[in-house]
Design a protein around this motif. Structure first.
Motif, PDB file in Angstrom:
ATOM      1  N   ILE A  10       0.912  -1.085  -0.120  1.00 37.70           N
ATOM      2  CA  ILE A  10      -0.106   0.050   0.243  1.00 37.70           C
ATOM      3  C   ILE A  10       0.822   1.319  -0.058  1.00 37.70           C
ATOM      4  CG2 ILE A  10      -1.752   1.205   1.419  1.00 37.70           C
ATOM      5  CD1 ILE A  10      -2.830  -1.418   2.281  1.00 37.70           C
ATOM      6  N   ASN A  13       2.106   1.845  -3.351  1.00 40.59           N
ATOM      7  CA  ASN A  13       1.240   2.335  -4.292  1.00 40.59           C
ATOM      8  C   ASN A  13       0.302   3.517  -3.857  1.00 40.59           C
ATOM      9  OD1 ASN A  13       1.713   0.320  -6.745  1.00 40.59           O
ATOM     10  ND2 ASN A  13       2.005  -0.917  -4.656  1.00 40.59           N
ATOM     11  N   ILE A  14       0.293   4.225  -2.678  1.00 44.12           N
ATOM     12  CA  ILE A  14      -0.539   5.325  -2.028  1.00 44.12           C
ATOM     13  C   ILE A  14      -1.075   6.260  -3.236  1.00 44.12           C
ATOM     14  CG2 ILE A  14       1.263   6.594  -1.041  1.00 44.12           C
ATOM     15  CD1 ILE A  14      -2.225   5.517   0.337  1.00 44.12           C
ATOM     16  N   ASN A  16      -1.385   5.821  -6.542  1.00 47.21           N
ATOM     17  CA  ASN A  16      -2.299   5.470  -7.340  1.00 47.21           C
ATOM     18  C   ASN A  16      -3.617   4.981  -6.557  1.00 47.21           C
ATOM     19  OD1 ASN A  16      -0.620   5.339  -9.610  1.00 47.21           O
ATOM     20  ND2 ASN A  16       0.267   3.320  -9.238  1.00 47.21           N
ATOM     21  N   LEU A  17      -3.305   4.725  -5.499  1.00 49.24           N
ATOM     22  CA  LEU A  17      -4.656   4.114  -4.596  1.00 49.24           C
ATOM     23  C   LEU A  17      -5.345   5.477  -4.357  1.00 49.24           C
ATOM     24  CD1 LEU A  17      -3.270   1.667  -1.978  1.00 49.24           C
ATOM     25  CD2 LEU A  17      -4.637   1.150  -4.014  1.00 49.24           C
ATOM     26  N   GLU A  18      -4.859   6.601  -4.050  1.00 53.38           N
ATOM     27  CA  GLU A  18      -5.596   7.847  -3.825  1.00 53.38           C
ATOM     28  C   GLU A  18      -6.148   8.044  -5.211  1.00 53.38           C
ATOM     29  OE1 GLU A  18      -6.285   9.875  -1.164  1.00 53.38           O
ATOM     30  OE2 GLU A  18      -5.106   8.543   0.272  1.00 53.38           O
ATOM     31  N   SER A  20      -7.192   6.389  -7.549  1.00 45.41           N
ATOM     32  CA  SER A  20      -8.256   5.638  -7.669  1.00 45.41           C
ATOM     33  C   SER A  20      -9.480   6.099  -6.928  1.00 45.41           C
ATOM     34  CB  SER A  20      -7.857   3.972  -7.405  1.00 45.41           C
ATOM     35  OG  SER A  20      -6.810   3.538  -8.155  1.00 45.41           O
TER      36      SER A  20
END
Length: 197
Positions: A10, A13-14, A16-18, A20
């Protein structure tokens, strides 16, 4: 150790996660909710229903036109999730609900009765409740709802192809189930209006 690896993944990749989550909230949720609402309206097109459009499933509702009094209805139905607020996105309610209460479905709502009066009406309408439950609706306390199971792959394909109509096919089946037992809901509604009056 598995949780540590997940946390590390996480962290890496934070960004990309945010991004998304932002895209889901700003673009994906509005698109899937609009497609579901359109599918509901289309499935009920031959019935005499009133639809109150809203920007969010919790702000949209529908009811038979015969139930409308002063541009409002009590009780009414929503195409929403009972516990949708427990999930961060509407997309999760369609694709990955953790239980039936978090799933998008047809929900029955009321507002103008005390709980004890509503319970008394349910007690005197056991046959109607049996019909409603036989059609696939669930009862959880005083809540009555029909969870709809969507195909996550069909939803993903719909987004890829820019057309969610096929992914919303389960809504037509839910509307058919509602149609089968609409008289039972009518009986509950008539008793509720008489009690509230």
């Amino acid at each position: 150790m598995a949780e540590n690896n997940l946390d590390a993944l996480i962290a890496k990749n934070i960004g990309n996660l945010e991004a998304s989550i932002r895209r889901i909230e700003e673009e994906i949720d509005p698109r899937i909710n609009a497609a579901a609402w359109d599918a509901l309206k289309s499935a009920l097109k031959n019935e005499d229903f009133f639809f109150e459009d809203g920007d969010d499933p919790d702000e949209s509702w529908f009811a038979p036109r015969s139930w409308i009094i002063n541009e409002d209805s009590d009780p009414w139905f929503e195409l929403s999730a009972r516990d949708g607020s427990q999930l961060d996105t509407w997309l999760a309610c369609y694709c990955e609900p953790r239980n039936e209460r978090e799933a998008i479905g047809i929900q029955w709502y009321y507002n103008n009765l005390y709980v004890r009066d509503y319970k008394a009406i349910l007690e005197t309408h056991k046959d109607d409740l049996k019909n409603i439950e036989a059609a696939g609706f669930r009862r959880d306390g005083n809540d009555i709802y029909l969870p709809i199971e969507f195909d996550q792959n069909a939803i993903a394909k719909g987004f890829a192809e820019g057309d969610l109509r096929d992914a919303m096919a389960p809504i037509s089946r839910a509307v058919a189930a509602l149609g089968e037992i609409m008289q039972s809901f009518q009986n509950l509604r008539d008793a509720m209006v008489a009690k509230a009056g």
